[in-house]
Design an enzyme around this catalytic site. Structure first.
Site, PDB file in Angstrom:
ATOM      1  N   ASP A  10       0.845  -1.195   0.000  1.00 31.72           N
ATOM      2  CA  ASP A  10       0.000   0.000   0.000  1.00 31.72           C
ATOM      3  C   ASP A  10       0.874   1.236   0.000  1.00 31.72           C
ATOM      4  OD1 ASP A  10      -2.257  -1.490   0.099  1.00 31.72           O
ATOM      5  OD2 ASP A  10      -2.539  -1.329   2.261  1.00 31.72           O
ATOM      6  N   LYS A  21      -1.507   3.084  -5.225  1.00 32.66           N
ATOM      7  CA  LYS A  21      -1.847   4.065  -6.268  1.00 32.66           C
ATOM      8  C   LYS A  21      -1.273   3.542  -7.582  1.00 32.66           C
ATOM      9  CE  LYS A  21      -3.730   7.715  -4.270  1.00 32.66           C
ATOM     10  NZ  LYS A  21      -3.228   8.146  -3.000  1.00 32.66           N
ATOM     11  N   MET A  71      -9.100   7.974  10.021  1.00 33.07           N
ATOM     12  CA  MET A  71      -9.591   8.533   8.763  1.00 33.07           C
ATOM     13  C   MET A  71     -10.579   9.684   8.983  1.00 33.07           C
ATOM     14  SD  MET A  71      -9.784   4.920   6.722  1.00 33.07           S
ATOM     15  CE  MET A  71     -10.161   3.921   8.139  1.00 33.07           C
TER      16      MET A  71
END
Ligand SMILES: C[S@@+](CC[C@H](N)C(=O)[O-])C[C@H]1O[C@@H](n2cnc3c(N)ncnc32)[C@H](O)[C@@H]1O
Length: 246
Positions: A35, A57, A169
């Site tokens: 990640d 990504k 988050m």
């Protein structure tokens, strides 16, 4: 022969918080799928010739869809390779490690889990905030501020949880978080902190009463953790005496 998958936690960012078992797994890997939120230095532990794939990504900047990551894991394992799936923190804490383990197990692939140092306690600790403290907080509630289905967090149950709240988050929705929690009965004067890039050299910490947190923490970079409760106030007493690792 069928290969296997090792789900490895890479810790919160400081390469010193990688475990020895993580290092061993990385040295064994034929292929590593990682990640975004991993220490770059972890990839130095991968042996020469192993394949390294960033599933955090891709070219256009968007995250590789979970189904595609699961497919990649399966395909490489079926090719007989030792696959390391490297994730920030602990693989089973808001990291979809459980989903991947289930998909692999259902496909008959052997899965090993190497726990990681989760940001749950490590990031507050890096900021001088103990998540529990005798006489101050005897429990910790951990929640995500950003549910998969975009549902609002259950503010009512969070507001009455007591002890310390650790919210993942939440950086992009501090306003809604503060409003929701205060609306559900949590005091606007609750000591609150945002710890940005915890354990990394550019770690930043903002503390403020909950009602003022969104304004005070505006513009901080992610990843960031929100910590709420009286333990946050201990930071002022802890920091003068403690040389934190970061
Ligand atoms: C997808 S979750 C992964 C959590 C990870 N599996 C763990 O155990 O720490 C990502 C969230 O974790 C938190 N986080 C992870 N690393 C962090 C760090 N170094 N500093 C602050 N927050 C962090 C942030 O809330 C971020 O949005």
């Amino acid at each position: 022969v069928t290969g296997r998958v090792i789900l490895v936690g890479a810790g919160p960012g400081d390469p010193g918080l990688l475990t020895r078992r993580a290092a061993e797994a990385l040295a064994q890997a034929d292929v590593v799928l990682h990640d975004q939120l991993i220490p770059r230095e972890a990839l130095d532990l991968v042996r020469a010739g192993a394949e390294v794939i960033d599933v955090g990504k891709r070219g256009g900047g968007e995250q590789v869809p979970q189904g595609e990551t699961n497919e990649l894991l399966l395909r490489h394992a079926r090719d007989g390779r030792v696959v390391v799936r490297l994730k920030g923190g602990d693989p089973f804490v808001f990291g979809r490690g459980g989903e991947e383990a289930i998909a692999l197990a259902e496909a008959g692939i052997d899965v090993e889990v190497v726990p990681g140092v989760s940001s749950i306690a490590a990031v507050p600790a890096s900021a001088g905030i103990p998540v529990t403290h005798r006489g101050v907080a005897d429990r910790v509630t951990v929640a995500t501020a950003h549910a998969a289905d975009d549902a609002e967090p259950d503010y009512a149950s969070l507001a009455r949880a007591g002890g310390t709240l650790v919210l993942f988050m939440g950086l992009g929705r501090l306003d809604a978080l503060a409003r929701g929690l205060i609306g559900a009965g949590l005091s606007g004067s609750t000591p609150a902190a945002v710890v940005s890039r915890g354990s990394l050299p550019d770690q930043a910490v903002i503390t403020a009463p909950l009602a003022e947190l969104p304004e005070c923490a505006a513009g901080l970079p992610g990843p960031a953790l929100v910590v709420l409760g009286d333990v946050v106030a201990l930071r002022e007493r802890i920091l003068p005496g403690v040389l934190l690792a970061s």
